[in-house]
Design a protein around this motif. Structure first.
Motif, PDB file in Angstrom:
ATOM      1  N   LEU A 155     -15.773 -20.744  36.019  1.00  0.00           N
ATOM      2  CA  LEU A 155     -16.230 -21.436  34.806  1.00  0.00           C
ATOM      3  C   LEU A 155     -17.324 -22.461  35.579  1.00  0.00           C
ATOM      4  CD1 LEU A 155     -13.250 -22.393  32.640  1.00  0.00           C
ATOM      5  CD2 LEU A 155     -15.182 -20.952  32.202  1.00  0.00           C
ATOM      6  N   HIS A 212     -11.248 -14.862  30.561  1.00  0.00           N
ATOM      7  CA  HIS A 212     -10.608 -14.763  29.294  1.00  0.00           C
ATOM      8  C   HIS A 212      -9.109 -13.938  29.461  1.00  0.00           C
ATOM      9  CE1 HIS A 212      -9.798 -13.122  25.165  1.00  0.00           C
ATOM     10  NE2 HIS A 212     -10.049 -14.364  24.928  1.00  0.00           N
ATOM     11  N   ILE A 265      -8.303 -20.040  25.756  1.00  0.00           N
ATOM     12  CA  ILE A 265      -9.380 -20.474  25.866  1.00  0.00           C
ATOM     13  C   ILE A 265     -10.290 -20.382  24.856  1.00  0.00           C
ATOM     14  CG2 ILE A 265     -10.204 -18.179  27.065  1.00  0.00           C
ATOM     15  CD1 ILE A 265     -12.063 -19.798  28.870  1.00  0.00           C
ATOM     16  N   VAL A 269     -14.687 -21.740  23.260  1.00  0.00           N
ATOM     17  CA  VAL A 269     -15.809 -22.087  23.801  1.00  0.00           C
ATOM     18  C   VAL A 269     -16.669 -22.857  22.367  1.00  0.00           C
ATOM     19  CG1 VAL A 269     -17.029 -19.835  23.637  1.00  0.00           C
ATOM     20  CG2 VAL A 269     -18.118 -21.512  24.967  1.00  0.00           C
ATOM     21  N   PHE A 286     -16.114 -25.404  27.395  1.00  0.00           N
ATOM     22  CA  PHE A 286     -14.957 -24.402  27.612  1.00  0.00           C
ATOM     23  C   PHE A 286     -13.743 -25.243  27.447  1.00  0.00           C
ATOM     24  CE2 PHE A 286     -18.457 -21.924  29.108  1.00  0.00           C
ATOM     25  CZ  PHE A 286     -18.302 -20.642  28.645  1.00  0.00           C
TER      26      PHE A 286
END
Length: 365
Positions: free
Chosen positions: A261, A335, A345, A347, A356
């Motif tokens: 990330l 993911h 998760i 976004v 995120f």
């Protein structure tokens, strides 16, 4: 066969057209990148020859648009460059150029380069046909096999060009060694991500829950990415409590998620903009205590791209501001790993930020 020539210098463009005609090709010419891109997307030539330095839309932007359009993504693409521009080849090869020609060039050099690219493209087309036969029997493999040939070709081409340039310009050997090593790392990343994704989907990657020192995990990440953001002239904001709840989980998977990330954020964040990390505990009244991690960066993603971010091999068009390249598998792995950690998760992207949000259980059974 049709060959598209994109070159803003009229004399050079007409010379190439004449050579192509004498070699039995059907040339199409464009005097600037924007017109050339429109022709490529409407007529789908067999090969594209494109100058790098052009006004309005340069060769890099043309190539990036070509590669991001599924209908033109695999077209053979040859860059034209002056000898003084050789240091810029790395950027073009990272974007997916197949070869280059240094101006001025001889007729035989042009025709031989085109012939070599077309032969390689035909070989890849035959491979795609064989992959198509496999797709009829195995829909799972089709996602990987249909794309992997193109993604592996980019670092291999870069390595080949770097080796050629070591012979041509031995004084610049360290520079081209660096290019080759980076390309090797890119190819290695793709292979590793493919293996990890396969293991996740096949249920072969097992998590190993154990007590974690979250403070140490976040402290190490901070120092690692602080250097990277400083090199790219980005701001890193770090909001992590000094005391975090005890957690039993797979530390390797959590670190992999956070590294992916943060790496993704650094690619898509402009110079002088901000990447922010925030960690907190869930509300005390919740039955299951959870750790909430937010990684956000300045820079919006188009609404139509958001639902596709976790798809295999998907890359946001034009998003990689610093031209680091990538496999298009990082967020897919994130993911799947979060799901395996029994987390969630999400976004979102608005008001100039992309965020995120990961929610993980503080203990795993």
């Amino acid at each position: 066969m049709q060959v598209l020539v994109i070159e803003d210098e009229a004399d050079v463009r007409l010379n190439i057209v004449e050579i192509l005609e004498s070699g039995g090709f059907q040339p199409i010419d464009a005097a600037d990148g924007r017109v050339g891109l429109a022709i490529a997307q409407s007529q789908h030539p067999d090969l594209i020859i494109c100058d790098i330095k052009m006004p309005d839309l340069d060769g890099y932007e043309v190539l990036e648009a070509i590669r991001n359009n599924p209908s033109t993504a695999t077209l053979p693409f040859i860059f034209l460059t002056a000898k003084t521009d050789l240091r810029e080849l790395r950027q073009g090869m990272n974007l997916g150029a197949d070869d280059y020609l240094t101006k001025p060039f001889r007729r035989i050099e042009l025709l031989e380069t085109i012939a070599a690219r077309l032969r390689k493209h035909e070989g890849l087309r035959q491979l795609e046909l064989q992959i198509g036969e496999l797709q009829e029997n195995n829909s799972h493999r089709s996602d990987v096999l249909n794309t992997i040939t193109h993604d592996l070709r980019a670092p291999l081409t870069t390595i080949k060009v770097a080796l050629q340039m070591m012979e041509t310009l031995p004084d610049n050997r360290p520079q081209y060694m660096d290019i080759a090593f980076n390309a090797c790392a890119q190819g290695d990343e793709l292979i590793q991500n493919l293996l990890d994704l396969y293991q996740l989907e096949a249920g072969e990657m097992k998590i190993e829950p154990r007590p974690l020192d979250l403070q140490e995990t976040f402290r190490n990440l901070y120092y690692s990415f602080k250097i990277r953001t400083e090199n790219q002239q980005q701001q890193l904001k770090w909001d992590v409590p000094e005391v975090l709840p005890p957690m039993i989980s797979d530390g390797i998977s959590i670190q992999r998620v956070l590294v992916e990330l943060l790496t993704n954020a650094s690619k898509y964040t402009p110079t002088d903009a901000t990447i922010a990390v925030k960690v907190r505990e869930s509300d005390a009244q919740e039955t299951v205590p959870r750790l909430i991690i937010q990684v956000q960066n300045q820079g919006e993603i188009a609404a139509d791209a958001l639902p596709r971010l976790f798809e295999k091999f998907y890359r946001v068009p034009g998003g990689d501001r610093h031209k680091h390249g990538g496999t298009g598998l990082g967020l897919t792995l994130v993911h799947r790993l979060v799901e395996q950690l029994q987390g969630r998760i999400t976004v979102s992207s608005d008001q100039g930020w992309t965020k995120f949000k990961i929610t993980l259980p503080c203990e795993m059974q």
